[in-house]
Design an enzyme around this catalytic site. Structure first.
Site, mmCIF file in Angstrom:
data_model
loop_
_atom_site.group_PDB
_atom_site.id
_atom_site.type_symbol
_atom_site.label_atom_id
_atom_site.label_comp_id
_atom_site.label_asym_id
_atom_site.label_seq_id
_atom_site.Cartn_x
_atom_site.Cartn_y
_atom_site.Cartn_z
ATOM 1 N N ASN A 9 0.872 -1.179 0.000
ATOM 2 C CA ASN A 9 0.000 0.000 0.000
ATOM 3 C C ASN A 9 0.903 1.221 0.000
ATOM 4 O O ASN A 9 1.491 1.560 1.022
ATOM 5 C CB ASN A 9 -0.901 -0.033 1.254
ATOM 6 C CG ASN A 9 -1.739 1.222 1.391
ATOM 7 O OD1 ASN A 9 -1.763 2.066 0.486
ATOM 8 N ND2 ASN A 9 -2.422 1.345 2.522
ATOM 9 N N HIS A 94 -9.450 1.098 4.870
ATOM 10 C CA HIS A 94 -8.180 1.300 5.588
ATOM 11 C C HIS A 94 -8.434 2.231 6.774
ATOM 12 O O HIS A 94 -9.241 3.156 6.688
ATOM 13 C CB HIS A 94 -7.135 1.893 4.643
ATOM 14 C CG HIS A 94 -5.766 1.856 5.230
ATOM 15 N ND1 HIS A 94 -5.346 2.782 6.162
ATOM 16 C CD2 HIS A 94 -4.744 0.978 5.077
ATOM 17 C CE1 HIS A 94 -4.115 2.477 6.534
ATOM 18 N NE2 HIS A 94 -3.725 1.388 5.893
ATOM 19 N N GLU A 96 -6.857 4.625 7.874
ATOM 20 C CA GLU A 96 -6.652 6.052 7.582
ATOM 21 C C GLU A 96 -7.883 6.638 6.897
ATOM 22 O O GLU A 96 -8.238 7.799 7.124
ATOM 23 C CB GLU A 96 -5.384 6.230 6.739
ATOM 24 C CG GLU A 96 -4.130 5.962 7.584
ATOM 25 C CD GLU A 96 -2.946 5.388 6.839
ATOM 26 O OE1 GLU A 96 -2.903 5.430 5.590
ATOM 27 O OE2 GLU A 96 -2.033 4.864 7.524
ATOM 28 N N GLY A 172 2.613 2.220 10.880
ATOM 29 C CA GLY A 172 3.571 3.317 10.764
ATOM 30 C C GLY A 172 4.260 3.673 12.074
ATOM 31 O O GLY A 172 4.917 4.707 12.173
HETATM 32 P P1 13P Z 1 3.122 0.367 7.683
HETATM 33 O O1 13P Z 1 3.628 -0.919 7.086
HETATM 34 O O2 13P Z 1 3.829 1.567 7.195
HETATM 35 O O3 13P Z 1 3.006 0.280 9.164
HETATM 36 O O4 13P Z 1 1.620 0.551 7.124
HETATM 37 C C1 13P Z 1 0.754 -0.506 7.185
HETATM 38 C C2 13P Z 1 -0.466 -0.157 6.429
HETATM 39 O O5 13P Z 1 -1.215 0.721 6.821
HETATM 40 C C3 13P Z 1 -0.722 -0.871 5.170
HETATM 41 O O6 13P Z 1 -2.002 -0.635 4.700
#
Ligand code: 13P
Length: 249
Positions: A9, A94, A96, A172
């Site tokens: 992603n 997601h 986010e 993240g």
């Molecule tokens: P990270 O691997 O950067 O923690 O992000 C995971 C993510 O949100 C994938 O959709």
């Protein structure tokens, strides 16, 4: 049997030129390799049509689609438009999108239907925030996301869904779920699916893990019986970081 999938992603990263280079470099790195998983990349919308022409063995997905078919929805991109680029997948729900763009399970339900109607495979994301895990209610949270977002589907349509468990506190942050935490939740998710659609549908559902998955922890995470791959954020933005995850299977 269910598929193992490692999906990148890319989120809101890379210019078109940078995205094209990354996709080409990844395809070159994969050429001639025999893998135990399907590799998918999910770049921003504007990259899709360009990258579709560069990838041969890599699946392509969008990171979102509209909850409407077409028309006067300025700035939106429909599932049909995504499919018309050659993409086969779409990430939906997601965390986010849920947190910053107020996407509810009701909205996501519409997106799932439109994705399926356009023969896109939804990668449907679920996962609890830190306070929910600390309160010990992560299972209820994840169960309600699955029930409200997906359980109106027929068994046949549910069979086309890929699930991605992404604990929000791990995204993240560099703080990965332990292999035990991942396995425990993935087993719970599979049990929830089995309760609604039966053991066969549940056994055939790919459940990916996402959240600070990297070259150092992928092997251990993927060795769990109910972890069928990963949805990778940061580590999908560089070939030398993504390839070891792909090869962890
Ligand atoms: P990270 O691997 O950067 O923690 O992000 C995971 C993510 O949100 C994938 O959709």
């Amino acid at each position: 049997m269910r598929k193992n999938i490692v999906a990148g992603n890319w989120k809101m990263n890379n210019s078109l030129q940078e995205g094209l280079t990354l996709a080409k470099d990844l395809q070159s790195a994969l050429n001639g390799k025999t893998l135990n998983c399907e590799v998918v990349i999910c770049p921003p919308f504007i990259h899709l049509a360009h990258i579709a022409g560069e990838v041969r063995t890599i699946g392509l997905g969008a990171q979102n689609c509209a909850d409407k078919v077409s028309g006067a929805y300025t700035g939106e991109v429909s599932a049909a438009m995504v499919a018309s680029t050659g993409a086969q997948y779409v990430i939906l729900g997601h965390s986010e999108r849920r947190a910053y763009y107020a996407e509810t399970n009701d909205i996501l339900k519409e997106k799932v239907l439109l994705a399926l109607a356009n023969e896109l495979t939804p990668i449907f994301c679920i996962g609890e925030v830190l306070s929910e895990r600390e309160a010990g209610i992560q299972n209820q949270v994840v169960e309600s996301q699955i029930c409200e977002g997906l359980f109106d589907l027929s068994a046949e349509d549910f069979g086309k869904i890929v699930l991605a468990y992404e604990p929000v506190w791990a995204i993240g942050t560099g703080k990965t779920a332990s292999p035990e935490q991942a396995q425990e939740m993935h087993a719970f998710i599979r049990k929830t699916v089995a309760g609604k659609y039966g053991a066969q549908v549940a056994d055939e559902t790919s459940i990916l893990y996402g959240g600070s998955c990297n070259a150092g922890n992928a092997k251990e995470l993927f060795s769990n019986p109910d972890v069928d791959g990963g949805l990778i954020g940061g580590a999908s933005l560089a070939v030398d970081k993504f390839m070891p995850i792909v090869e962890a299977f």
